[in-house]
Write a protein that holds these residues in place. Structure first.
Motif, PDB file in Angstrom:
ATOM      1  N   HIS A 146      -0.714   0.165  -4.873  1.00  0.00           N
ATOM      2  CA  HIS A 146      -1.852   0.933  -4.366  1.00  0.00           C
ATOM      3  C   HIS A 146      -1.468   2.410  -4.328  1.00  0.00           C
ATOM      4  CE1 HIS A 146      -3.274   3.241  -0.781  1.00  0.00           C
ATOM      5  NE2 HIS A 146      -4.423   3.025  -1.390  1.00  0.00           N
ATOM      6  N   HIS A 173      -6.630   2.244  -6.961  1.00  0.00           N
ATOM      7  CA  HIS A 173      -6.836   3.430  -6.130  1.00  0.00           C
ATOM      8  C   HIS A 173      -7.728   3.095  -4.943  1.00  0.00           C
ATOM      9  CE1 HIS A 173      -9.390   6.841  -4.845  1.00  0.00           C
ATOM     10  NE2 HIS A 173      -8.225   7.472  -4.815  1.00  0.00           N
ATOM     11  N   CYS A 174      -7.395   3.651  -3.790  1.00  0.00           N
ATOM     12  CA  CYS A 174      -8.294   3.591  -2.634  1.00  0.00           C
ATOM     13  C   CYS A 174      -7.862   4.653  -1.636  1.00  0.00           C
ATOM     14  CB  CYS A 174      -8.263   2.213  -1.964  1.00  0.00           C
ATOM     15  SG  CYS A 174      -9.501   2.020  -0.646  1.00  0.00           S
ATOM     16  N   VAL A 215      -7.841  -6.627  -5.125  1.00  0.00           N
ATOM     17  CA  VAL A 215      -6.464  -7.125  -5.032  1.00  0.00           C
ATOM     18  C   VAL A 215      -6.448  -8.642  -5.192  1.00  0.00           C
ATOM     19  CG1 VAL A 215      -4.479  -7.430  -3.494  1.00  0.00           C
ATOM     20  CG2 VAL A 215      -5.653  -5.214  -3.597  1.00  0.00           C
ATOM     21  N   PHE A 255     -11.702  -2.969  -1.927  1.00  0.00           N
ATOM     22  CA  PHE A 255     -10.329  -2.808  -2.405  1.00  0.00           C
ATOM     23  C   PHE A 255      -9.575  -4.131  -2.296  1.00  0.00           C
ATOM     24  CE2 PHE A 255      -5.949  -2.135  -0.780  1.00  0.00           C
ATOM     25  CZ  PHE A 255      -5.347  -1.674  -1.948  1.00  0.00           C
ATOM     26  N   THR A 261       0.841  -1.192   0.000  1.00  0.00           N
ATOM     27  CA  THR A 261       0.000   0.000   0.000  1.00  0.00           C
ATOM     28  C   THR A 261       0.883   1.251   0.000  1.00  0.00           C
ATOM     29  OG1 THR A 261      -0.194   0.186   2.419  1.00  0.00           O
ATOM     30  CG2 THR A 261      -1.773  -1.256   1.279  1.00  0.00           C
TER      31      THR A 261
END
Length: 282
Positions: free
Chosen positions: A44, A69-70, A86, A82, A20
């Motif tokens: 991410h 995106h998150c 993944v 999210f 992330t």
């Protein structure tokens, strides 16, 4: 075999990882290091879409499974979705989760809004998101307990900070979030051990990244920081990223928080002093 040669030889071929906050900085360095060891990664990002797309293109389709995106300040349902995205990219076989995304809030406690919006945003990204993402990650392995002779099934690395142990003024929310993340790391290590998921953290010190390069290009500022470091220099993204490899490789390390700080936390914040004369026997 030395630690350095072991790290260099260790292969992550066939492993799939989510890092992330990997559009830049330490997260990008960790993602690149995992790829260099043979892993495939999912990138991410939140605000830096252009940088994420550029990094994805640089890695190529075989090494980068996708960029998603998150905003980790979003409701829980969006974070769960999210992780579903993944897992879809990984074919349900995510092996490594690196909780690196974070916000550095520099603000006096009394200057926060009446509803503590900066405090809550900091906790949402730095603490709540790693907790939730790790929970979803472990769900993959929680259908059955593993016997004691089975080695690691999954690895979680939380990226903490030296501020989690000792901080300074105007960093209250950030320091509190990282101290809590350290504690959470130890608890996760205990609770997820029956599923053979190991959880550790790295705690970086002073490491210039994109947002701080301009400041550290000033020799005066660089000197002020280096005076506080036992090794008399700031760290690099690569050095922090490399610290993740032994934590991923060694099946008997869990619940550890590794300081990667050039010796900064080894010394109390006292004035520098001259070396005393050697004591000689009479």
């Amino acid at each position: 075999m030395s630690l350095l040669s072991t790290v260099a030889a260790f292969s992550l071929q066939g492993k799939k990882a989510l890092v992330t906050g990997s559009s830049g900085g330490i997260g990008k360095g960790i993602a690149q290091t995992l790829v260099d060891r043979g892993a495939q990664v999912v990138i991410h990002y939140n605000e830096r879409k252009a940088e994420a797309m550029e990094f994805q293109q640089q890695l190529g389709k075989k090494k980068c499974l996708g960029a998603i995106h998150c905003d980790f300040r979003d409701p829980t349902s969006k974070l769960v979705r999210f992780m579903e995205q993944v897992n879809e990219l990984c074919g349900g076989e995510l092996d490594i989760l690196v909780n690196n995304a974070g916000v550095i809030t520099k603000l006096a406690l009394e200057d926060d809004t009446d509803d503590l919006s900066f405090w809550h945003d900091t906790m949402a990204v730095n603490l709540h998101a790693p907790n939730l993402l790790s929970k979803v990650f472990v769900n993959r392995f929680s259908t059955s307990l593993m016997s004691s002779d089975v080695t690691t099934r999954g690895v979680i690395i939380n990226v903490s900070s030296i501020h989690g142990e000792r901080s300074n003024e105007y960093m209250g929310a950030y320091a509190a979030s990282k101290a809590a993340l350290d504690s959470l790391t130890r608890t996760m290590a205990i609770e997820y051990a029956p599923y053979r998921v190991r959880v550790n953290a790295i705690s970086p010190g002073v490491v210039p990244v994109e947002r701080s390069q301009a400041a550290f290009s000033d020799p005066i500022i660089m000197g002020q920081w280096c005076d506080r470091l036992a090794l008399q220099r700031v760290g690099t993204v690569q050095e922090v990223a490399e610290a993740c490899i032994p934590l991923i490789e060694n099946d008997w390390i869990t619940g550890s928080i590794w300081q990667v700080d050039g010796g900064m936390m080894a010394r109390a914040n006292m004035p520098l002093r001259d070396r005393p004369p050697a004591l000689r026997p009479e």
